[in-house]
Scaffold this motif. Structure first.
Motif, PDB file in Angstrom:
ATOM      1  N   ASP A  36       0.851  -1.184   0.000  1.00  0.00           N
ATOM      2  CA  ASP A  36       0.000   0.000   0.000  1.00  0.00           C
ATOM      3  C   ASP A  36       0.890   1.237   0.000  1.00  0.00           C
ATOM      4  O   ASP A  36       0.740   2.130   0.829  1.00  0.00           O
ATOM      5  CB  ASP A  36      -0.908  -0.020   1.230  1.00  0.00           C
ATOM      6  N   VAL A  40       1.287   3.633  -5.062  1.00  0.00           N
ATOM      7  CA  VAL A  40       0.039   2.919  -5.331  1.00  0.00           C
ATOM      8  C   VAL A  40      -1.152   3.775  -4.950  1.00  0.00           C
ATOM      9  O   VAL A  40      -2.159   3.840  -5.668  1.00  0.00           O
ATOM     10  CB  VAL A  40       0.011   1.573  -4.574  1.00  0.00           C
ATOM     11  N   ARG A  41      -1.062   4.478  -3.836  1.00  0.00           N
ATOM     12  CA  ARG A  41      -2.166   5.344  -3.413  1.00  0.00           C
ATOM     13  C   ARG A  41      -2.364   6.511  -4.368  1.00  0.00           C
ATOM     14  O   ARG A  41      -3.492   6.981  -4.549  1.00  0.00           O
ATOM     15  CB  ARG A  41      -1.929   5.845  -1.986  1.00  0.00           C
ATOM     16  N   GLN A  43      -2.306   6.260  -7.457  1.00  0.00           N
ATOM     17  CA  GLN A  43      -3.117   5.722  -8.545  1.00  0.00           C
ATOM     18  C   GLN A  43      -4.605   5.796  -8.233  1.00  0.00           C
ATOM     19  O   GLN A  43      -5.443   5.683  -9.133  1.00  0.00           O
ATOM     20  CB  GLN A  43      -2.717   4.273  -8.839  1.00  0.00           C
ATOM     21  N   ARG A  44      -4.971   6.000  -6.953  1.00  0.00           N
ATOM     22  CA  ARG A  44      -6.374   6.084  -6.576  1.00  0.00           C
ATOM     23  C   ARG A  44      -6.997   7.446  -6.892  1.00  0.00           C
ATOM     24  O   ARG A  44      -8.216   7.578  -6.858  1.00  0.00           O
ATOM     25  CB  ARG A  44      -6.524   5.801  -5.074  1.00  0.00           C
ATOM     26  N   THR A 114      -1.776   5.290 -17.076  1.00  0.00           N
ATOM     27  CA  THR A 114      -1.319   4.360 -16.037  1.00  0.00           C
ATOM     28  C   THR A 114      -2.349   3.269 -15.792  1.00  0.00           C
ATOM     29  O   THR A 114      -2.013   2.081 -15.688  1.00  0.00           O
ATOM     30  CB  THR A 114      -1.045   5.118 -14.727  1.00  0.00           C
ATOM     31  N   LYS A 115      -3.629   3.679 -15.703  1.00  0.00           N
ATOM     32  CA  LYS A 115      -4.697   2.690 -15.476  1.00  0.00           C
ATOM     33  C   LYS A 115      -4.829   1.742 -16.661  1.00  0.00           C
ATOM     34  O   LYS A 115      -5.157   0.558 -16.489  1.00  0.00           O
ATOM     35  CB  LYS A 115      -6.014   3.408 -15.197  1.00  0.00           C
ATOM     36  N   THR A 118      -1.870  -0.748 -16.291  1.00  0.00           N
ATOM     37  CA  THR A 118      -2.038  -1.703 -15.184  1.00  0.00           C
ATOM     38  C   THR A 118      -3.331  -2.497 -15.279  1.00  0.00           C
ATOM     39  O   THR A 118      -3.554  -3.409 -14.473  1.00  0.00           O
ATOM     40  CB  THR A 118      -2.011  -0.966 -13.832  1.00  0.00           C
ATOM     41  N   GLU A 122      -4.246  -2.025  -8.813  1.00  0.00           N
ATOM     42  CA  GLU A 122      -3.334  -1.205  -8.015  1.00  0.00           C
ATOM     43  C   GLU A 122      -2.053  -1.996  -7.782  1.00  0.00           C
ATOM     44  O   GLU A 122      -1.992  -2.899  -6.951  1.00  0.00           O
ATOM     45  CB  GLU A 122      -3.975  -0.827  -6.675  1.00  0.00           C
ATOM     46  N   ARG A 123      -1.043  -1.681  -8.576  1.00  0.00           N
ATOM     47  CA  ARG A 123       0.242  -2.359  -8.452  1.00  0.00           C
ATOM     48  C   ARG A 123       1.357  -1.391  -8.782  1.00  0.00           C
ATOM     49  O   ARG A 123       1.142  -0.356  -9.413  1.00  0.00           O
ATOM     50  CB  ARG A 123       0.309  -3.554  -9.398  1.00  0.00           C
ATOM     51  N   LYS A 124       2.528  -1.722  -8.349  1.00  0.00           N
ATOM     52  CA  LYS A 124       3.697  -0.901  -8.652  1.00  0.00           C
ATOM     53  C   LYS A 124       4.123  -1.149 -10.090  1.00  0.00           C
ATOM     54  O   LYS A 124       4.269  -2.293 -10.516  1.00  0.00           O
ATOM     55  CB  LYS A 124       4.843  -1.244  -7.706  1.00  0.00           C
ATOM     56  N   HIS A 305      -7.347   9.514   0.478  1.00  0.00           N
ATOM     57  CA  HIS A 305      -6.618   8.459  -0.225  1.00  0.00           C
ATOM     58  C   HIS A 305      -5.323   8.064   0.493  1.00  0.00           C
ATOM     59  O   HIS A 305      -4.710   7.068   0.151  1.00  0.00           O
ATOM     60  CB  HIS A 305      -6.236   8.914  -1.640  1.00  0.00           C
TER      61      HIS A 305
END
Length: 307
Positions: A36, A40-41, A43-44, A114-115, A118, A122-124, A305
């Motif tokens: 977490d 990664v956050r 990306q939210r 990015t979305k 991926t 939610e990943r590095k 977030h």
């Protein structure tokens, strides 16, 4: 046994090194687990939330660095150097609007790419994926950047308000004139955003994980490296763009290809790098400012977030 004690000491050292890297570089990581992380956050954030952070970062950056932008444009067009604030901040309103729109697009566009990369998970991301997402977001933002920078360059050369200047351009040269230099803008913004949102965080992480630097030192070294690479690779496109956008009459610079030929005839390959020192200095500072704004403003504006 001696072997087991040695292994324990190596494990403690590795854990200590890992703990030492994170908090100083990203203070919001302290309460986050390995799965977490701060990245990664980020990306939210929704496209709208990324846009808000981007607009705020862009306004801060351009207000701080506007004089360097004027000197760069003046050097590329062989205009005289000046320290007069009336000239240095001429076109500031257009520049602020341009950067606010630009970063307001680059942050969410990079987030959207990015979305896609991926698949919504939610990943590095890998270093390549991070830089690719930033580059793609930058290229797309260039379509908005080109016309706005053309208006700013015309203001810097001839004066005029943010309303009068585009009206004069359309009246004198037609609406298509606003798109002059957009191709160069897309290429330049792709490389610029790859540096700001791609290379800088990647370089920072590499420096930290390899124990070469930590915290602010790592971020500054990464900003210098990313800014220099992005500025150098994109500068020929920026020079061509500035010249053709400053010469809407096409008295000297007609098309992009002919402009490249004229510039080469004037001073060889070095002519494409006129104003390089101004732009590289500005980009290094911009990379540092943008990344710090992203790190600081995202949790400040959208704390849910990062709680």
């Amino acid at each position: 046994t001696r072997a087991s004690r040695s292994r324990e000491r190596r494990t403690r050292v590795k854990l200590a090194d890992t703990d030492a890297v994170s908090p100083e570089a990203h203070p919001h990581r302290e309460s986050m687990g390995a799965d977490d992380s701060f990245e990664v956050r980020l990306q939210r954030l929704s496209p709208a939330e990324n846009g808000v952070v981007g607009v705020a970062a862009g306004v801060i950056e351009v207000c701080a660095l506007q004089p360097i932008l004027y000197w760069k444009n003046a050097a590329q067009q062989h205009l005289p150097f000046t320290l007069n604030p009336r000239y240095l901040y001429r076109g500031l309103s257009t520049s602020v609007a341009n950067m606010a729109v630009l970063t307001g697009l680059q942050f969410p566009l990079t987030g959207m790419v990015t979305k896609v990369i991926t698949g919504g998970a939610e990943r590095k991301m890998s270093s390549f994926e991070t830089i690719l997402a930033a580059f793609s977001g930058g290229v797309l933002s260039g379509f908005a950047c080109g016309p706005m920078e053309l208006v700013m360059i015309q203001q810097q050369r001839f004066g005029g308000s943010i309303v009068f200047t585009p009206a004069r351009i359309v009246s004198s040269f037609g609406v298509l004139a606003l798109g002059r230099g957009t191709t160069m803008s897309c290429g330049r913004e792709g490389l610029y955003t790859a540096g700001v949102l791609g290379m800088c965080p990647v370089f920072t992480e590499k420096l930290e994980t390899r124990g070469l630097a930590t915290g602010n030192s790592a971020k500054m070294l990464a900003s210098i490296a990313a800014g220099t690479i992005a500025a150098t690779c994109s500068h020929p496109m920026d020079t061509i763009k500035s010249c053709i956008q400053g010469d809407l009459e096409k008295s000297k610079y007609t098309s992009q290809l002919s402009t490249a030929r004229v510039l080469y005839a004037e001073g060889g390959a070095g002519r494409f790098f006129t104003g390089w020192s101004y732009r590289t200095g500005r980009m290094i500072l911009a990379v540092a400012i943008m990344n710090e704004c992203k790190i600081r403003l995202s949790p400040l504006i959208f704390p849910r977030h990062f709680a």
